[in-house]
Design an enzyme around this catalytic site. Structure first.
Site, mmCIF file in Angstrom:
data_model
loop_
_atom_site.group_PDB
_atom_site.id
_atom_site.type_symbol
_atom_site.label_atom_id
_atom_site.label_comp_id
_atom_site.label_asym_id
_atom_site.label_seq_id
_atom_site.Cartn_x
_atom_site.Cartn_y
_atom_site.Cartn_z
ATOM 1 N N ARG A 262 0.817 -1.210 0.000
ATOM 2 C CA ARG A 262 0.000 0.000 0.000
ATOM 3 C C ARG A 262 0.854 1.266 0.000
ATOM 4 O O ARG A 262 0.357 2.338 -0.266
ATOM 5 C CB ARG A 262 -0.935 -0.030 1.205
ATOM 6 C CG ARG A 262 -2.035 -1.056 0.968
ATOM 7 C CD ARG A 262 -3.013 -1.106 2.089
ATOM 8 N NE ARG A 262 -2.445 -1.803 3.232
ATOM 9 C CZ ARG A 262 -3.087 -1.995 4.374
ATOM 10 N NH1 ARG A 262 -4.283 -1.495 4.557
ATOM 11 N NH2 ARG A 262 -2.506 -2.664 5.354
ATOM 12 N N ASP B 294 -1.605 -18.167 18.575
ATOM 13 C CA ASP B 294 -0.369 -17.783 17.890
ATOM 14 C C ASP B 294 0.622 -18.950 17.789
ATOM 15 O O ASP B 294 1.371 -19.046 16.829
ATOM 16 C CB ASP B 294 0.259 -16.618 18.684
ATOM 17 C CG ASP B 294 1.454 -16.003 17.974
ATOM 18 O OD1 ASP B 294 1.355 -15.772 16.752
ATOM 19 O OD2 ASP B 294 2.484 -15.741 18.635
ATOM 20 N N LYS C 52 12.705 -25.191 9.825
ATOM 21 C CA LYS C 52 13.868 -25.348 10.708
ATOM 22 C C LYS C 52 14.487 -26.728 10.487
ATOM 23 O O LYS C 52 13.787 -27.736 10.499
ATOM 24 C CB LYS C 52 13.445 -25.205 12.176
ATOM 25 C CG LYS C 52 12.973 -23.793 12.542
ATOM 26 C CD LYS C 52 12.533 -23.769 14.014
ATOM 27 C CE LYS C 52 11.792 -22.503 14.359
ATOM 28 N NZ LYS C 52 12.613 -21.365 14.697
ATOM 29 N N LYS D 17 5.823 -16.003 26.304
ATOM 30 C CA LYS D 17 6.722 -14.888 26.034
ATOM 31 C C LYS D 17 7.276 -14.373 27.354
ATOM 32 O O LYS D 17 6.673 -14.563 28.400
ATOM 33 C CB LYS D 17 5.963 -13.780 25.312
ATOM 34 C CG LYS D 17 5.445 -14.233 23.951
ATOM 35 C CD LYS D 17 5.267 -13.097 23.000
ATOM 36 C CE LYS D 17 4.803 -13.567 21.642
ATOM 37 N NZ LYS D 17 5.851 -14.155 20.808
ATOM 38 N N GLU E 72 10.185 -18.226 24.988
ATOM 39 C CA GLU E 72 10.780 -17.038 24.361
ATOM 40 C C GLU E 72 11.105 -16.019 25.441
ATOM 41 O O GLU E 72 10.391 -15.934 26.448
ATOM 42 C CB GLU E 72 9.792 -16.401 23.388
ATOM 43 C CG GLU E 72 9.393 -17.296 22.235
ATOM 44 C CD GLU E 72 8.513 -16.553 21.241
ATOM 45 O OE1 GLU E 72 9.051 -16.026 20.268
ATOM 46 O OE2 GLU E 72 7.293 -16.487 21.470
ATOM 47 N N HIS F 161 2.716 -24.157 15.493
ATOM 48 C CA HIS F 161 4.095 -24.568 15.809
ATOM 49 C C HIS F 161 4.152 -25.758 16.782
ATOM 50 O O HIS F 161 4.854 -26.730 16.537
ATOM 51 C CB HIS F 161 4.866 -23.397 16.413
ATOM 52 C CG HIS F 161 4.873 -22.167 15.550
ATOM 53 N ND1 HIS F 161 4.804 -22.215 14.188
ATOM 54 C CD2 HIS F 161 4.942 -20.844 15.866
ATOM 55 C CE1 HIS F 161 4.836 -20.982 13.689
ATOM 56 N NE2 HIS F 161 4.906 -20.140 14.688
ATOM 57 N N HIS G 125 6.362 -21.685 9.676
ATOM 58 C CA HIS G 125 7.807 -21.556 9.471
ATOM 59 C C HIS G 125 8.623 -22.529 10.329
ATOM 60 O O HIS G 125 9.801 -22.734 10.079
ATOM 61 C CB HIS G 125 8.275 -20.106 9.673
ATOM 62 C CG HIS G 125 8.424 -19.706 11.088
ATOM 63 N ND1 HIS G 125 7.390 -19.223 11.844
ATOM 64 C CD2 HIS G 125 9.492 -19.710 11.922
ATOM 65 C CE1 HIS G 125 7.817 -18.963 13.063
ATOM 66 N NE2 HIS G 125 9.090 -19.245 13.140
ATOM 67 N N LYS H 208 0.933 -17.732 8.206
ATOM 68 C CA LYS H 208 0.068 -18.038 9.336
ATOM 69 C C LYS H 208 -0.395 -16.739 9.998
ATOM 70 O O LYS H 208 0.309 -15.750 9.829
ATOM 71 C CB LYS H 208 0.780 -18.975 10.297
ATOM 72 C CG LYS H 208 1.627 -18.291 11.357
ATOM 73 C CD LYS H 208 1.964 -19.206 12.468
ATOM 74 C CE LYS H 208 1.435 -18.770 13.787
ATOM 75 N NZ LYS H 208 2.016 -17.530 14.339
HETATM 76 C C1 BG6 Z 1 5.559 -16.698 15.151
HETATM 77 C C2 BG6 Z 1 4.711 -16.095 16.232
HETATM 78 O O1 BG6 Z 1 4.786 -17.497 14.306
HETATM 79 O O2 BG6 Z 1 6.582 -17.484 15.748
HETATM 80 C C3 BG6 Z 1 5.565 -15.244 17.147
HETATM 81 O O3 BG6 Z 1 3.688 -15.297 15.641
HETATM 82 C C4 BG6 Z 1 6.708 -16.063 17.705
HETATM 83 O O4 BG6 Z 1 4.780 -14.705 18.203
HETATM 84 C C5 BG6 Z 1 7.460 -16.760 16.580
HETATM 85 O O5 BG6 Z 1 7.571 -15.193 18.407
HETATM 86 C C6 BG6 Z 1 8.492 -17.724 17.136
HETATM 87 O O6 BG6 Z 1 9.283 -18.206 16.084
HETATM 88 P P1 BG6 Z 1 10.786 -18.655 16.326
HETATM 89 O O7 BG6 Z 1 11.236 -19.147 14.986
HETATM 90 O O8 BG6 Z 1 11.530 -17.455 16.808
HETATM 91 O O9 BG6 Z 1 10.716 -19.749 17.365
#
Ligand code: BG6
Length: 516
Positions: A65, A259, A206, A364, A240, A264, A202, A172
């Site tokens: 945008r 999330d 890994k 987190k 995290e 994941h 994602h 996602k």
């Molecule tokens: C993302 C989440 O998909 O994955 C984030 O939206 C999170 O909140 C992240 O921090 C963690 O990914 P990684 O690769 O750092 O473990």
């Protein structure tokens, strides 16, 4: 999946058989000026260039945008590459890549954008010989997914004909609960076939996550003990230290359960627990993953109260630094009820895992950044060291270290040297970096490469996404109906709320101590 094939060889043979470059195509990046594009996707594309996995018949069209010209966009992305690339850039390759970058500006809901985009792609096809093959990547807010796909359909840009292909990657989250995920699947399937749809997680990019399959299925010694006869329980920790950073607006609508868990964490659960697929083809791997997700015992309302814990961080100290509580982060309401921590106890109803509890925790602002899967085996059946000081034995643990440590370790008992019989715990460890060096990739390289090649193994099928949501949906419902009054209930820099300790202590077990 080039990585998987390569990993099956011994370290000293890893140079054999480089994967081929992808065929001609244009990658169209919706959300081209966003954070993901600059921080991950451009650096990943650059890494593919350096690995000779992108052909000269390739181009990137950013769509966003912001009112940029192509020249301005090239400059912006060049700067992003300089700051986020994983190594020092080769000026020639950097210039080669940026020459192939274009920009189209517009609102994602505006039909005129797609007319302009169609024209830009026709020009790109002529200029770069990309043959009408388009790899659309939706790195936008999920609220635009449905509209973008509808417009791609209406403007004929998603239609595969005359020998060219069209594929669409969805970042996602895919939906925000079961109902919305189903609705989105229905909407996009009106325009695209399942073969054209790539739902990303994602974590599957890994190396250590892909290695779970290789570890389990390329070694004969683990599979026979990978079941309820030998495994006491499994713990998965995704911790995290970061807070919500600049994503408070998105995160407060989502929360940690949405999330992290159906995507994941459930990838880690399914790869750890699935049956051996009949081959490494995407269909066979997805069939087994979907089966295991469907076998997770549904949570009743009662289960949610006893087996699901939510938390939200207050102010605290993380790695020696004072940090604010969640409610004072940018774009977060001061009375937010959104969870930043989740712990779950779940069971899998199948012959392999019946009766084996799975404890999951993620949050987190925890004390350390650490992702691991810990498989705890049953104790030796009796303590035979009669007339010695040894009165009890520890259980063996096999730990799959996902990040930041990458590798596998096994803890077992050993005699402590000395005149007396004493048993101590020792560790046998494999570290990725010792064998393969450090990985300079962002994790997106393999996902982009596979997507462009049309390999869906590391992407999620519609039924997998829906199965994940169907497990967490009852938890979302109960938590919504019973908003908590106890937030914030853990200090930043701790290991989460005390209820997370209770969820596992009730079964006479405890979380593994993670080194800080
Ligand atoms: C993302 C989440 O998909 O994955 C984030 O939206 C999170 O909140 C992240 O921090 C963690 O990914 P990684 O690769 O750092 O473990």
């Amino acid at each position: 999946m080039p990585q998987l094939e390569r990993e099956q060889t011994a370290p000293e043979q890893t140079t054999a058989g480089s994967p081929p470059p992808v065929g001609p195509c244009a990658m169209v990046l919706f959300g081209g000026t966003g954070d993901l594009a600059g921080r991950k996707l451009f650096p990943a594309l650059y890494n593919l260039v350096t690995s000779k996995l992108l052909p000269s018949d390739f181009a990137i069209v950013g769509v966003g945008r912001n009112d940029y010209t192509t020249e301005q966009y090239r400059q912006q992305m060049g700067e992003k590459l300089d700051s986020f690339a994983t190594g020092k850039l080769d000026p020639k390759l950097r210039a080669w890549m940026l020459e192939r970058v274009y920009y189209v500006c517009g609102e994602f809901q505006d039909p005129a954008l797609y007319t302009r985009l169609g024209k830009a792609l026709t020009d790109v096809d002529k200029q770069h010989n990309t043959l009408g093959n388009y790899f659309f990547y939706l790195a936008t807010s999920p609220t635009f997914f449905g509209d973008i796909v509808d417009h791609l359909g209406a403007s004929d840009l998603a239609c595969e004909k005359d020998g060219h292909w069209r594929r669409v990657v969805f970042e996602k989250p895919f939906g925000h609960d079961l109902q919305s995920a189903k609705a989105l699947n229905r909407q996009v399937s009106k325009v695209l076939t399942e073969r054209q749809i790539f739902r990303i997680d994602h974590y599957l990019g890994k190396e250590t996550v892909q290695n779970i399959l290789v570890f389990r299925f390329s070694n004969g010694i683990f599979e026979p003990i990978w079941n309820r006869r030998y495994v006491d329980h499994i713990q998965i920790t995704v911790a995290e230290t970061v807070g919500v950073e600049k994503r408070g607006g998105y995160f407060d609508m989502a929360g940690t359960l949405r999330d992290m868990v159906p995507n994941h964490l459930f990838q880690l659960v399914s790869l750890t627990t699935m049956e051996p697929p009949i081959s490494f083809s995407s269909g066979s791997v997805h069939d087994e993953q979907a089966k295991i997700l469907n076998a997770i015992q549904p949570f009743s309302e009662e289960d949610v109260l006893h087996c699901a814990v939510r938390g939200q961080y207050g102010p605290g100290t993380v790695k020696g630094e004072q940090v604010p509580g969640y409610r004072t982060e940018e774009d977060v309401p001061r009375d937010s009820k959104t969870e930043t921590f989740v712990a779950l106890r779940l069971m899998i109803d199948n012959w392999r895992w019946a009766g084996v509890p799975f404890y999951l925790r993620t949050g987190k602002r925890l004390a350390a950044r650490h992702t691991e899967i810990a498989v705890q085996f049953k104790r030796a059946p009796f303590v035979l060291f009669r007339d010695t000081p040894v009165s009890s034995l520890d259980a063996n643990q096999l730990i799959i270290h996902i990040s930041p440590d990458e590798g596998v370790s096994l803890r077992f008992g050993a005699k402590i040297p000395g005149a007396q019989m004493k048993v101590g715990q020792v560790e046998m460890a494999f570290n990725y970096s010792d064998y393969f060096g450090t990985d300079a990739n962002t994790g997106y390289e393999v996902l982009l490469y596979d997507g462009i090649m049309g390999d869906q193994t590391l992407y999620q099928r519609a039924d997998m996404v829906e199965a994940g949501w169907s497990v967490v949906d009852p938890i979302l419902d109960v938590w919504k109906a019973l908003p908590t009054r106890s937030f914030p209930n853990y200090a930043a820099g701790s290991w989460g709320p005390s209820e997370a300790t209770e969820i596992i202590a009730r079964d006479g077990r405890s979380w593994r101590k993670i080194k800080q």
